[in-house]
Design an enzyme around this catalytic site. Structure first.
Site, short mmCIF file in Angstrom:
data_model
loop_
_atom_site.label_atom_id
_atom_site.label_comp_id
_atom_site.label_asym_id
_atom_site.label_seq_id
_atom_site.Cartn_x
_atom_site.Cartn_y
_atom_site.Cartn_z
N HIS A 90 0.86 -1.25 -0.10
CA HIS A 90 0.04 -0.04 -0.01
C HIS A 90 0.75 1.32 0.03
O HIS A 90 0.50 2.17 -0.13
CB HIS A 90 -0.93 -0.12 1.22
CG HIS A 90 -0.53 0.16 2.54
ND1 HIS A 90 0.03 -0.76 3.50
CD2 HIS A 90 -0.02 1.47 3.17
CE1 HIS A 90 0.55 0.16 4.58
NE2 HIS A 90 0.44 1.40 4.41
N ASP A 140 -0.01 -7.82 2.00
CA ASP A 140 0.37 -6.29 1.75
C ASP A 140 1.96 -6.17 1.68
O ASP A 140 2.69 -5.92 2.73
CB ASP A 140 0.10 -5.56 2.95
CG ASP A 140 0.09 -3.76 2.80
OD1 ASP A 140 0.51 -3.51 1.69
OD2 ASP A 140 -0.04 -3.16 3.82
N SER A 238 4.44 2.40 8.17
CA SER A 238 4.17 1.55 7.27
C SER A 238 5.13 1.06 6.44
O SER A 238 5.91 2.08 5.95
CB SER A 238 2.90 2.23 6.23
OG SER A 238 1.58 2.10 7.02
#
EC number: 3.4.21.120
Length: 980
Positions: A90, A140, A238
């Site tokens: 992402h 992911d 992230s």
């Protein structure tokens, strides 16, 4: 005939060793999971607490990557090879990411230029094909290929990818890294942050996520975090790494930071909170589940790389019969595949043993065999050997009719593999040992404990017999040595003999110091290694060489040895001068907050066993040479019969107290407000008849100041003989997180202000069984120094679903503890009777001789009580009490003064602080005076000690201020005491 002779020697030449090349080649330019520029004594602080993050130490994370758009950080990443970085899918959804995003490595602080920093362009991005940006909960993961190759050095290194058989149990403490926000919707930090999080059981994670959204399905995630929140990865983290440490020290990329509901929100009892306030653990993409995809995409640019659609490129499985051959790969002209996992189980007729002989061996070399390797397990799953490199392992004789072989390869670097021949042999053909093999060595080479460089097995009983050529003797030189330390090496030990009968002992070794080389007296040497049922370390690795007897020898002592545990001399020069420091530093192998592990013997030297009726009843901690602190519920019913009590200090094994110090209980002092029903004020002091003698096994613990408070998720350590349900005879240790008060009160009724909870709310072992009562909970203050913050009070029964332990909060009892000890010593009120009628008046004079551990009485009969303002220098040469005040009226620019306390030459000074309040004042304490003074401490209202002891006869307090609105009020008493 000659051929038969050679084969016979091969069968006898058996050893369990890591294969390695003739030269000490690196195998790769880099060594994954290592931190070359980090100080050897520095590691990720697994006893730290972070809310959103705390600054990492530069050099500790050489694999860390920052993805920057227009020069600004937006996601993290991890170096895994010289051209590849892993991040979250992402993070790389931009269509033209190659033009807008740059990869920064070697960066730590965004606000300063660092020589290690390098910027790379992106050549290509490979997102997992199953990743769905609309529902980005699974797969992911993305590979970022760099435009140029990374030049690895001490500041830049890759992290290790997990192998298929890596296992990190639930509760293992791991590290998340990133430049994410310090709190939800908070500011971004400039320097790299780190957070310690425990792994959560997979099904537990799924049940928590159902409280967030029942429609969510998780297939490729690993979860970590504390139920009460307070620690988490956050926005900006992230794509960053989530790393766990293998037992031998390497850091493995277990996950990539993916997402979480909020940042560091609590998720315990989620269902009771409104949806907008619910939280979740940290959710990380599980790298181990995606190894096949990684391997396929990381090796696209290698034309000679063999690809296989199956997990193993050859026919593995069960091999039955009396003889056979195993090949990998099956075609000698090919290489084995990357990311392979092959398992063979060899079964020979019942009653036979198995001989393994290697015909060829060429597997990617690594000093710890963590990249590509062949492992061999016994039928019971005990590891016999782990092999890599290009040197054929010597034949292995397996003392069983079944053996399992497993081959693992990682995602890069492949070799020609191996071939071996197995044969069923009669059990009595050669002597066996409990190692599962016997080593009879006729050649120079290396030997080591099974499973090295991982921890050796329990119940090991291994033997090597070495024969040198005629006219030579044998020399064993140790490269690595870590064997459970104990006095006399009674637990685990390596023994070297000069003969085959085991009557001529050359040396007995244990501990962590590298032994000197050992020389034989003939051309025969026997080496044995034995371990008990617990506490396993890395073991040993040694080189066997053959030398002429005429070779220089230092002395006969080089032939003998007794390798005892190292002392923590740097941390503790003199046993009498400190508290909370173990001469034998504590060591954790597993870093797990659920399952306790056995402590290194005597690494918690303040921990004592409290015995009544000659049986271990509960636990306590040494405060001074005559005082032990414990829980009131342990001793409340025994106040009237103290003499039947026995305190055992310096004890590791309840069944072996030979070297322990045993002290009879003189009297018991239970807190006057103790409530037997509610367990409120659950603290007591025990006075022993004869003082403890401080040594490497017996030391006092430090007390906190009365204003200290533990923050939620702070990791501390509880020790005891009963941390894992069943009573253990050897002392155990467990890291436990401190819980928020409201979380504690949800699980227990009757939690008062004098209690707190610590531990994990999970369906695992309970940490507060009845017999553990009184055990100390200690937390690190400075590195290597521990302070007691809790005393185990109560908890649920061992057979019920566990909850966290309930502890009495020691800081809140500091006034009572110090008042009690001081009153016994006759300091606080020398003209009055003790506060507790259980202390006989005739004991007061005895207490005065035991300081500094029990705070002492004044040696001088004169005293002075002074009320002064802060001006100039005041010399105080008689014990007494002083009140120092200052305000803006003392001068237009505030006040400045020095109090110099001068005791006789052979004395030390004890300061007893009673009150401190100040505004815009600096208060610094020095050892000595004038130009000879050295900094000792700085006082604040939040950090004021109850008692401070000087090293020498002079101590200085310096107060200063330049502010016009300054104010100061300091009240203390001071006394002088003979150093002897």
């Amino acid at each position: 005939m000659a051929e038969t002779s050679v084969f016979s020697i091969m069968m006898l030449t058996v050893m369990t060793a890591v294969g390695r090349g003739a030269t000490d080649r690196p195998g790769r330019v880099s060594r994954c999971g290592e931190r070359p520029s980090a100080n050897a004594s520095v590691t990720y602080n697994l006893l730290s607490r972070i809310v959103g993050g705390t600054s990492a130490v530069k050099g500790e994370s050489p694999w860390m990557v920052s993805l920057k758009r227009d020069g600004k950080h937006f996601c993290g990443g991890t170096i895994i090879s010289d051209k590849h970085v892993l991040t979250a899918a992402h993070c790389v959804l931009d269509k033209n990411i190659e033009y807008h995003v740059r990869v920064s490595i070697g960066d730590h602080d965004f606000t300063v230029y660092e020589r290690s920093e390098q910027i790379f362009a992106i050549k290509a991005v490979f997102k997992h094909p199953n990743f769905n940006p609309i529902r980005p909960f699974n797969y992911d993961l993305a590979i970022v290929e760099l435009g140029e190759s990374i030049a690895f050095d001490k500041d830049i290194q890759p992290a290790c990818l997990p192998s298929p058989d890596d296992v990190f149990p639930t509760g293992t403490l791991c590290i998340a890294l990133g430049w994410g926000r310090l709190q939800e919707n908070g500011r971004l930090p400039s320097s790299l942050q780190q957070v310690v999080l425990p792994l959560i059981e997979y099904r537990k994670c799924l049940s928590i996520m159902e409280t967030v959204d029942r429609r969510l399905a998780f297939e490729t995630v690993v979860c970590a975090g504390f139920p009460e929140g307070g620690k988490d990865a956050c926005q900006g983290d992230s794509g960053g790494p989530f790393l766990c440490q293998r037992s031998q020290g390497r850091w493995v990329l277990v996950g990539v930071t993916s997402w979480g509901l909020g940042c560091a929100r609590k998720w315990v009892d989620n269902i009771l909170d409104p949806p907008e306030r619910r939280g979740s653990p940290g959710v990380f993409t599980d790298i181990q589940r995606l190894l096949n995809w990684l391997s396929a995409n990381l090796n696209q640019d290698k034309p000679d790389f063999p690809t296989y659609e199956v997990q193993c490129s050859t026919n593995d499985g069960i091999e039955k019969g009396t003889a056979g051959e195993i090949l990998l790969p099956t075609d000698y002209r090919k290489y084995y595949s990357n990311n392979e996992k092959c398992i063979w189980t060899i079964i020979v007729p019942k009653g036979k043993h198995i001989l393994l002989t290697f015909n060829s061996f060429n597997v990617e070399w690594d000093y710890s065999c963590d990249l590509d390797y062949l492992v061999i397990y016994s039928a019971l799953g005990r590891l016999i050997g782990k092999f890599c490199g290009d040197v054929r392992p010597r034949p292995l004789l397996i003392a069983d009719a079944s053996v399992t072989l497993k081959f693992i390869s990682d995602f890069q670097e492949y070799k020609t593999g191996f071939s071996l021949f197995y044969q069923a042999v009669e059990p009595n053909t050669y002597p066996d040992s409990d190692c599962g093999s016997v080593a009879v060595i006729f050649e120079e080479g290396e030997i080591q404990t099974m499973n090295h460089p991982h921890v050796y097995s329990s119940h090991a009983n291994c033997q090597w017999v070495v024969h040198s050529p005629a006219n030579h003797i044998i020399k064993i030189t140790f490269l690595v040595f870590e064997v459970e330390p104990s006095e006399g090496c009674i637990f685990d030990r390596l023994v070297v003999y000069h003969d085959l009968q085991g009557t001529m002992v050359a040396g007995i070794f244990c501990g962590f110091s590298l032994p000197d080389p050992v020389l034989s007296v003939s051309n025969v040497m026997q080496i044995t290694f034995t371990s008990d049922y617990s506490v396993n370390y890395l073991g040993f690795q040694a080189v066997i060489s053959f030398v002429l007897p005429s070779s220089p020898v230092k002395s006969e002592t080089q032939w003998k040895g007794n390798n005892q545990p190292r002392k923590n001399q740097d941390a503790m020069q003199h046993y009498e001068e400190g508290c909370g420091v173990s001469p034998l530093p504590p060591r954790f192998i597993h870093h797990n907050i659920i399952k306790a592990e056995e402590a290194m013997p005597n690494s918690w030297p303040w921990h004592v066993s409290i015995n009544f009726g000659n049986k271990h009843l509960c636990n306590g901690a040494i405060l001074s040479k005559t005082f032990v602190v414990t829980s009131a519920n342990c001793v409340a019913d025994r106040e009237e019969f103290p003499s039947v009590g026995l305190i055992v200090a310096g004890l590791h094994d309840l069944e072996s107290s030979t070297d322990a110090q045993k002290r009879t209980v003189e009297y018991v002092i239970v807190h006057p407000d103790y409530n037997r029903l509610s367990k409120d004020y659950d603290v007591a002091l025990i006075h022993v008849q004869m003082p403890f003698q401080y040594n490497s096994h017996v030391q006092p613990i430090c007390l906190p100041d009365g204003h200290s408070k533990l923050e939620p998720s702070k990791l501390c350590v509880v020790s005891g003989w009963d941390l894992n349900v069943e009573l253990s005879t050897k002392l155990q240790q467990l890291e436990v997180p401190v819980l928020m008060d409201d979380v504690c009160k949800k699980y227990y009724d009757g939690i008062t202000d004098r209690m707190f909870c610590a531990g994990v709310i999970a369906e695992e072992d309970n940490v507060s069984c009845l017999a553990q009562s009184g055990a100390p909970l200690v937390c690190q203050s400075d590195p290597g120094t521990y302070v007691i913050f809790g005393i185990v009070s109560w908890g649920v029964g061992c057979n019920e679903p566990p909850k966290a332990g309930v502890y009495s909060s020691v800081p809140l009892f500091i006034p009572w503890i110090m008042e009690t000890i001081l009153s016994v010593a006759g300091i606080a009120n020398t003209d009055t009777e003790p506060h507790h009628p259980l202390i006989p008046p005739d004991k007061l004079s005895q207490e005065k001789a035991l300081l500094p551990d029990s705070p002492p009485s004044n040696d001088s009969s004169s005293s002075q009580d002074i009320y002064v303002t802060c001006k100039d220098v005041m010399s105080l040469q008689s014990p007494g009490e002083i009140k120092l005040v200052a305000s803006a009226q003392d001068g237009p620019e505030g006040g400045r003064c020095q109090l110099i306390f001068q005791a006789p030459e052979d004395h030390f000074i004890l300061l007893h602080f009673k009150q401190l309040s100040h505004e815009h004042y600096s208060l610094i304490i020095y050892e000595g005076a004038s130009s000879n003074k050295t900094f000792k401490a700085q006082l604040t209202e939040e950090k004021i000690p109850t008692i401070m002891k000087s090293v020498g006869p002079v101590i200085t307090i310096e107060a200063s201020s330049t502010a016009q609105d300054s104010a100061l009020h300091l009240w203390l008493s001071y006394s002088f005491h003979n150093q002897n």
